[in-house]
Design a protein around this motif. Structure first.
Motif, PDB file in Angstrom:
ATOM      1  N   PHE A  52     -27.657  29.876  41.204  1.00 29.22           N
ATOM      2  CA  PHE A  52     -28.842  29.413  40.615  1.00 29.22           C
ATOM      3  C   PHE A  52     -28.629  28.395  39.542  1.00 29.22           C
ATOM      4  O   PHE A  52     -27.564  28.348  38.918  1.00 29.22           O
ATOM      5  CB  PHE A  52     -29.639  30.769  39.910  1.00 29.22           C
ATOM      6  CG  PHE A  52     -30.183  31.506  41.123  1.00 29.22           C
ATOM      7  CD1 PHE A  52     -31.422  31.366  41.540  1.00 29.22           C
ATOM      8  CD2 PHE A  52     -29.470  32.465  41.634  1.00 29.22           C
ATOM      9  CE1 PHE A  52     -32.156  32.112  42.603  1.00 29.22           C
ATOM     10  CE2 PHE A  52     -29.984  33.459  42.746  1.00 29.22           C
ATOM     11  CZ  PHE A  52     -31.282  33.188  43.106  1.00 29.22           C
ATOM     12  N   VAL A  53     -29.629  27.470  39.314  1.00 31.71           N
ATOM     13  CA  VAL A  53     -29.831  26.689  38.461  1.00 31.71           C
ATOM     14  C   VAL A  53     -30.886  26.487  37.551  1.00 31.71           C
ATOM     15  O   VAL A  53     -31.651  27.278  37.954  1.00 31.71           O
ATOM     16  CB  VAL A  53     -29.566  24.993  39.026  1.00 31.71           C
ATOM     17  CG1 VAL A  53     -28.333  24.804  39.583  1.00 31.71           C
ATOM     18  CG2 VAL A  53     -30.663  24.851  40.072  1.00 31.71           C
ATOM     19  N   ARG A  54     -30.689  25.825  36.419  1.00 33.42           N
ATOM     20  CA  ARG A  54     -31.973  25.822  35.526  1.00 33.42           C
ATOM     21  C   ARG A  54     -32.306  24.472  34.916  1.00 33.42           C
ATOM     22  O   ARG A  54     -31.518  23.436  34.816  1.00 33.42           O
ATOM     23  CB  ARG A  54     -31.469  26.699  34.384  1.00 33.42           C
ATOM     24  CG  ARG A  54     -32.562  27.045  33.270  1.00 33.42           C
ATOM     25  CD  ARG A  54     -31.805  27.970  32.299  1.00 33.42           C
ATOM     26  NE  ARG A  54     -32.893  28.435  31.311  1.00 33.42           N
ATOM     27  CZ  ARG A  54     -32.723  29.465  30.186  1.00 33.42           C
ATOM     28  NH1 ARG A  54     -31.460  29.878  30.335  1.00 33.42           N
ATOM     29  NH2 ARG A  54     -33.576  29.690  29.592  1.00 33.42           N
ATOM     30  N   ASN A  55     -33.562  24.224  34.689  1.00 36.72           N
ATOM     31  CA  ASN A  55     -33.804  23.143  34.085  1.00 36.72           C
ATOM     32  C   ASN A  55     -32.892  22.700  33.111  1.00 36.72           C
ATOM     33  O   ASN A  55     -32.637  23.435  31.991  1.00 36.72           O
ATOM     34  CB  ASN A  55     -35.298  23.404  33.305  1.00 36.72           C
ATOM     35  CG  ASN A  55     -35.789  22.135  32.556  1.00 36.72           C
ATOM     36  OD1 ASN A  55     -35.257  21.284  32.275  1.00 36.72           O
ATOM     37  ND2 ASN A  55     -36.866  22.203  32.386  1.00 36.72           N
ATOM     38  N   PRO A  56     -32.138  21.546  33.167  1.00 36.50           N
ATOM     39  CA  PRO A  56     -31.211  21.157  32.263  1.00 36.50           C
ATOM     40  C   PRO A  56     -31.695  21.129  30.525  1.00 36.50           C
ATOM     41  O   PRO A  56     -30.851  21.600  29.674  1.00 36.50           O
ATOM     42  CB  PRO A  56     -30.709  19.851  32.790  1.00 36.50           C
ATOM     43  CG  PRO A  56     -31.007  19.804  34.198  1.00 36.50           C
ATOM     44  CD  PRO A  56     -32.402  20.551  33.983  1.00 36.50           C
ATOM     45  N   PHE A  57     -32.953  20.688  30.503  1.00 35.79           N
ATOM     46  CA  PHE A  57     -33.329  20.628  29.119  1.00 35.79           C
ATOM     47  C   PHE A  57     -33.445  21.855  28.547  1.00 35.79           C
ATOM     48  O   PHE A  57     -33.060  22.238  27.345  1.00 35.79           O
ATOM     49  CB  PHE A  57     -34.602  19.798  28.933  1.00 35.79           C
ATOM     50  CG  PHE A  57     -34.503  18.390  29.356  1.00 35.79           C
ATOM     51  CD1 PHE A  57     -34.223  17.562  28.374  1.00 35.79           C
ATOM     52  CD2 PHE A  57     -34.791  18.051  30.687  1.00 35.79           C
ATOM     53  CE1 PHE A  57     -34.014  16.220  28.864  1.00 35.79           C
ATOM     54  CE2 PHE A  57     -34.770  16.690  31.085  1.00 35.79           C
ATOM     55  CZ  PHE A  57     -34.295  15.588  30.246  1.00 35.79           C
ATOM     56  N   ASP A  58     -34.067  23.195  29.436  1.00 34.92           N
ATOM     57  CA  ASP A  58     -34.138  24.266  29.044  1.00 34.92           C
ATOM     58  C   ASP A  58     -33.129  25.141  28.956  1.00 34.92           C
ATOM     59  O   ASP A  58     -32.734  25.650  27.710  1.00 34.92           O
ATOM     60  CB  ASP A  58     -35.038  24.834  29.984  1.00 34.92           C
ATOM     61  CG  ASP A  58     -35.548  26.437  29.748  1.00 34.92           C
ATOM     62  OD1 ASP A  58     -36.146  26.617  28.267  1.00 34.92           O
ATOM     63  OD2 ASP A  58     -35.295  27.626  30.176  1.00 34.92           O
ATOM     64  N   LEU A  99     -42.908  22.449  34.673  1.00 34.90           N
ATOM     65  CA  LEU A  99     -42.702  22.120  36.070  1.00 34.90           C
ATOM     66  C   LEU A  99     -44.238  22.208  36.885  1.00 34.90           C
ATOM     67  O   LEU A  99     -44.837  23.263  36.874  1.00 34.90           O
ATOM     68  CB  LEU A  99     -41.663  22.980  36.494  1.00 34.90           C
ATOM     69  CG  LEU A  99     -40.137  22.644  36.204  1.00 34.90           C
ATOM     70  CD1 LEU A  99     -40.077  22.613  34.819  1.00 34.90           C
ATOM     71  CD2 LEU A  99     -39.344  23.734  37.127  1.00 34.90           C
ATOM     72  N   SER A 100     -44.415  21.042  37.422  1.00 37.19           N
ATOM     73  CA  SER A 100     -45.843  21.006  38.106  1.00 37.19           C
ATOM     74  C   SER A 100     -46.008  21.724  39.115  1.00 37.19           C
ATOM     75  O   SER A 100     -46.984  22.124  39.763  1.00 37.19           O
ATOM     76  CB  SER A 100     -46.321  19.488  38.184  1.00 37.19           C
ATOM     77  OG  SER A 100     -45.136  18.794  39.043  1.00 37.19           O
ATOM     78  N   VAL A 101     -44.672  21.966  39.993  1.00 37.69           N
ATOM     79  CA  VAL A 101     -44.963  22.560  41.410  1.00 37.69           C
ATOM     80  C   VAL A 101     -43.571  23.816  41.454  1.00 37.69           C
ATOM     81  O   VAL A 101     -42.694  23.763  40.636  1.00 37.69           O
ATOM     82  CB  VAL A 101     -44.582  21.732  42.610  1.00 37.69           C
ATOM     83  CG1 VAL A 101     -45.748  20.536  42.611  1.00 37.69           C
ATOM     84  CG2 VAL A 101     -43.184  20.966  42.485  1.00 37.69           C
ATOM     85  N   THR A 102     -43.996  24.596  42.308  1.00 36.24           N
ATOM     86  CA  THR A 102     -43.117  25.572  42.374  1.00 36.24           C
ATOM     87  C   THR A 102     -41.818  25.222  43.184  1.00 36.24           C
ATOM     88  O   THR A 102     -42.008  24.414  44.359  1.00 36.24           O
ATOM     89  CB  THR A 102     -43.601  26.958  43.329  1.00 36.24           C
ATOM     90  OG1 THR A 102     -44.801  27.305  42.853  1.00 36.24           O
ATOM     91  CG2 THR A 102     -42.421  27.915  43.561  1.00 36.24           C
ATOM     92  N   PRO A 103     -40.568  25.108  42.467  1.00 34.34           N
ATOM     93  CA  PRO A 103     -39.352  24.500  43.210  1.00 34.34           C
ATOM     94  C   PRO A 103     -39.105  25.216  44.460  1.00 34.34           C
ATOM     95  O   PRO A 103     -39.341  26.336  44.523  1.00 34.34           O
ATOM     96  CB  PRO A 103     -38.391  24.514  42.160  1.00 34.34           C
ATOM     97  CG  PRO A 103     -38.969  25.929  41.228  1.00 34.34           C
ATOM     98  CD  PRO A 103     -40.482  25.605  41.162  1.00 34.34           C
ATOM     99  N   THR A 104     -38.349  24.365  45.092  1.00 36.56           N
ATOM    100  CA  THR A 104     -37.908  24.750  46.572  1.00 36.56           C
ATOM    101  C   THR A 104     -36.483  24.969  46.403  1.00 36.56           C
ATOM    102  O   THR A 104     -35.780  24.153  45.915  1.00 36.56           O
ATOM    103  CB  THR A 104     -38.213  23.901  47.760  1.00 36.56           C
ATOM    104  OG1 THR A 104     -39.727  23.671  47.694  1.00 36.56           O
ATOM    105  CG2 THR A 104     -37.790  24.274  49.160  1.00 36.56           C
ATOM    106  N   PRO A 105     -35.813  26.043  46.761  1.00 37.36           N
ATOM    107  CA  PRO A 105     -34.372  26.128  46.791  1.00 37.36           C
ATOM    108  C   PRO A 105     -33.629  25.064  47.649  1.00 37.36           C
ATOM    109  O   PRO A 105     -34.141  24.726  48.732  1.00 37.36           O
ATOM    110  CB  PRO A 105     -33.918  27.590  47.038  1.00 37.36           C
ATOM    111  CG  PRO A 105     -35.129  27.798  48.101  1.00 37.36           C
ATOM    112  CD  PRO A 105     -36.562  27.360  47.413  1.00 37.36           C
ATOM    113  N   LEU A 106     -32.425  24.740  47.149  1.00 35.01           N
ATOM    114  CA  LEU A 106     -31.610  23.905  47.979  1.00 35.01           C
ATOM    115  C   LEU A 106     -30.712  24.776  49.003  1.00 35.01           C
ATOM    116  O   LEU A 106     -30.133  25.534  48.647  1.00 35.01           O
ATOM    117  CB  LEU A 106     -30.527  23.042  47.111  1.00 35.01           C
ATOM    118  CG  LEU A 106     -29.745  22.234  47.677  1.00 35.01           C
ATOM    119  CD1 LEU A 106     -30.513  21.167  48.287  1.00 35.01           C
ATOM    120  CD2 LEU A 106     -28.755  21.573  46.663  1.00 35.01           C
TER     121      LEU A 106
END
Length: 258
Positions: free
Chosen positions: A89-95, A242-249
């Protein structure tokens, strides 16, 4: 960015938990629900962890599971990805950066040895903290500040076949459980809530109050932004909007049955 610096001790390169009896690998990324995921993974062990180890500690997974798991580097994890289900899992780098700052420099009573070597100090201003992080090479960063791409990738290529995003953890965890069932792996169960300190990302705007700070963080974590959050507006990302629900890679591998 490359996965491993040859000058670093081997244990510092080992970011992947390898199960010895299950075709499963977890790429652990500190400050990305790592404690919760590790707690969930203990359910897959045949024996309880050995006494004296915390489930959150890498040492447990390296030598405290009666030989059921070990930790490997990105190269070995990559070599096994056709036969093993590998996820992270990854996270918004700024957060993630603000989370590390708040937890390690503000909340904790002491700094890690790695952070002290970097020249960081408790309660130092966020701007100065960021400047030190930008000026520090990957090989000298505390793992909580190491770019996620450096942990999970080799020459910019992600090792895990499934990479969810913390901002959509509930949905992506459910999808992960489904993918693991499809791969014939044991049920993982619900995600425990461990070490949750910040509710939401409302404090990002206060930390990234001007464009210079955003630019500094963006340059230091460029690959994280481009690989994992490239479909988001940079300034909204820096404010946690984050404007949209992110999609997993996802990458479909031979692990999935025909």
């Amino acid at each position: 960015m490359t996965a491993a610096n040859p000058a670093m001790p081997a244990a510092m390169d080992e970011h992947f938990i390898l199960f010895q009896q299950l075709p499963l690998i977890y790429g652990r990324v500190p400050k990305v629900a790592n404690s919760s995921v590790k707690a969930a993974l203990t359910r897959l062990l045949d024996q309880p962890p050995e006494e004296g180890y915390r489930t959150t500690a890498d040492a447990l997974w390296r030598k405290g599971t009666h030989g059921e798991t070990t930790m490997v580097d990105a190269v070995e994890a990559m070599q096994r990805r056709s036969s093993h289900f590998c996820f992270s899992f990854v996270r918004n780098p700024f957060d993630r950066l603000v989370s590390a700052y708040n937890n390690k420099l503000i909340e904790n009573d002491t700094l890690s040895t790695a952070m002290q070597r970097m020249g960081l100090e408790r309660h130092m201003p966020f701007r100065r903290f960021l400047e030190v992080v930008v000026a520090t090479a990957d090989a000298d960063l505390d793992v909580h500040l190491l770019p996620q791409s450096s942990i999970l990738c080799i020459d910019g290529v992600p090792v895990p076949g499934f990479i969810g995003q913390m901002e959509a953890m509930a949905d992506h965890w459910q999808l992960l459980r489904r993918r693991m069932r499809q791969a014939g792996l044991p049920a993982l169960g619900k995600l425990p809530s461990k070490n949750v300190r910040r509710a939401g990302e409302t404090d990002l705007t206060a930390h990234f109050s001007d464009e210079n700070l955003i630019s500094l963080a963006r340059e230091r974590y460029r690959e994280d932004v481009e690989l994992f959050y490239g479909d988001h507006d940079l300034y909204k990302l820096a404010r946690g909007q984050l404007s949209v629900t992110p999609t997993p890679l996802e990458r479909i591998t031979a692990m999935l049955p025909a």
